[in-house]
Design an enzyme around this catalytic site. Structure first.
Site, PDB file in Angstrom:
ATOM      1  N   ASP A  78      21.656 -17.254  46.151  1.00 27.28           N
ATOM      2  CA  ASP A  78      21.203 -16.591  44.931  1.00 27.28           C
ATOM      3  C   ASP A  78      21.615 -17.330  43.662  1.00 27.28           C
ATOM      4  OD1 ASP A  78      23.919 -16.023  45.223  1.00 27.28           O
ATOM      5  OD2 ASP A  78      23.596 -13.925  45.742  1.00 27.28           O
ATOM      6  N   ASN A  86      29.760  -2.773  47.540  1.00 24.92           N
ATOM      7  CA  ASN A  86      28.723  -1.761  47.779  1.00 24.92           C
ATOM      8  C   ASN A  86      27.834  -2.128  48.968  1.00 24.92           C
ATOM      9  OD1 ASN A  86      27.169  -3.830  46.789  1.00 24.92           O
ATOM     10  ND2 ASN A  86      26.333  -2.714  45.047  1.00 24.92           N
ATOM     11  N   HIS A 122      26.237  -5.075  49.409  1.00 26.26           N
ATOM     12  CA  HIS A 122      25.128  -6.006  49.186  1.00 26.26           C
ATOM     13  C   HIS A 122      25.347  -7.340  49.897  1.00 26.26           C
ATOM     14  CE1 HIS A 122      26.952  -7.585  45.125  1.00 26.26           C
ATOM     15  NE2 HIS A 122      27.193  -8.455  46.072  1.00 26.26           N
ATOM     16  N   GLU A 140      20.822  -5.427  46.752  1.00 22.79           N
ATOM     17  CA  GLU A 140      21.632  -4.254  46.441  1.00 22.79           C
ATOM     18  C   GLU A 140      21.160  -3.043  47.262  1.00 22.79           C
ATOM     19  OE1 GLU A 140      24.246  -4.574  44.570  1.00 22.79           O
ATOM     20  OE2 GLU A 140      23.792  -5.179  42.514  1.00 22.79           O
TER      21      GLU A 140
HETATM   22  C1  GLP Z   1      28.254 -11.785  44.625  1.00 21.56           C
HETATM   23  C2  GLP Z   1      27.308 -12.665  45.451  1.00 21.56           C
HETATM   24  C3  GLP Z   1      27.367 -12.325  46.910  1.00 21.56           C
HETATM   25  C4  GLP Z   1      28.819 -12.221  47.349  1.00 21.56           C
HETATM   26  C5  GLP Z   1      29.475 -11.076  46.651  1.00 21.56           C
HETATM   27  C6  GLP Z   1      30.919 -10.849  47.043  1.00 21.56           C
HETATM   28  O1  GLP Z   1      27.642 -10.674  44.091  1.00 21.56           O
HETATM   29  N1  GLP Z   1      25.956 -12.600  45.012  1.00 21.56           N
HETATM   30  O2  GLP Z   1      26.667 -13.312  47.643  1.00 21.56           O
HETATM   31  O3  GLP Z   1      28.894 -12.049  48.714  1.00 21.56           O
HETATM   32  O4  GLP Z   1      29.424 -11.326  45.271  1.00 21.56           O
HETATM   33  O5  GLP Z   1      31.766 -11.592  46.221  1.00 21.56           O
HETATM   34  P1  GLP Z   1      33.305 -11.805  46.470  1.00 21.56           P
HETATM   35  O6  GLP Z   1      33.410 -12.809  47.544  1.00 21.56           O
HETATM   36  O7  GLP Z   1      33.805 -12.328  45.164  1.00 21.56           O
HETATM   37  O8  GLP Z   1      33.875 -10.498  46.831  1.00 21.56           O
END
Ligand code: GLP
Length: 248
Positions: free
Chosen positions: A67, A136, A138, A143
């Protein structure tokens, strides 16, 4: 789903790096899906270490990031393109035109999603997609919702996700309007793009992830918890440290 629990974040990072290095060794032209966020930082450090030690060649690997934020160009410090350069691409021998990230400043974001999805379909299936998970549930920026997009698309970001990803949003009270420089949307692979991969590796670390990990491992699927859809894939490894596994 195969669940692997290791003691600590460093062990999780080296185990994930080991899985990727073995996959690259077995197939030097591996097509790899890559995440951002805090979770994969240790994994990327390990991959850089392996590369510097002469044990990992990434020059024939193709990468597709999950993304990117709409409105942030590759040189913007908050863009995922900057993140990937800082944590991985600048330090290993990837071939620049084989590393792909959606273009956050494309004139027409919807068209950029089509281009990105077509590029993925053109190389065939992604061999291995590494995933993090939002608190959440995702995946990428898919989402929780009543219906999920199958392919790469423009996604609206929830306030919860923005607060997790931007300290300056977390610092606001929930009813304060968002500052204008915070991205509201992202380009993300769809849930079908992800599930089409040959193999998935989901990483979760730390106590704050324990509730979502417990929820996604229940044997039910719902679009309100996108990570639960991983149950529908036949080759998923969920790699957890003891914090993330605390509610299992
Ligand atoms: C972001 C990314 C996701 C990732 C998520 C968790 O929103 N778009 O791909 O998995 O955060 O992030 P973290 O690893 O900082 O908890």
């Amino acid at each position: 789903m195969k669940i692997e629990i290791v003691e600590s974040y460093p062990t999780l990072s080296s185990r994930a790096a080991q899985i990727i290095a073995a996959a690259v060794e077995a197939k030097p032209t591996l097509v790899l899906g890559l995440p951002t966020g805090s979770t994969p930082v240790g994994l990327y450090e390990e991959l850089v270490r392996e590369h510097r030690a002469g044990r990992l060649a990434l020059d024939r690997v193709t990468t597709f990031n999950l993304d990117e934020y709409v409105g942030l160009g590759p040189d913007h410090p908050d863009s995922y393109a900057s993140f990937m350069r800082a944590h991985l691409f600048a330090h290993v021998n990837v071939t620049p035109d084989r590393t792909h990230i959606p273009n956050g400043v494309a004139e027409d974001p919807a068209q950029e999603c089509e281009r990105y999805e077509a590029l993925i379909q053109q190389v065939g299936r992604l061999d291995l997609v590494v995933l993090g998970v939002g608190t959440n549930g995702h995946l990428g920026f898919n989402e929780p919702a009543a219906a999920l997009h199958v392919r790469t698309h423009v996604a609206a970001l929830s306030r919860e996700t923005l607060a997790t990803n931007f300290a300056r949003v977390a610092a606001l009270s929930p009813d304060t309007p968002l500052p204008p420089d915070v991205p509201r949307r992202a380009l993300t692979m769809g849930i079908g793009t992800i599930l089409q991969a040959r193999r998935l590796l989901l990483l979760a670390s730390g106590r704050p992830k324990a509730p979502v990990v417990a929820a996604m491992l229940r044997p039910t699927v719902t679009t309100q918890l996108p990570a639960s859809l991983l149950h529908l894939h036949r080759d998923v490894t969920v790699l957890l440290d003891s914090g993330a596994a605390a509610e299992l």
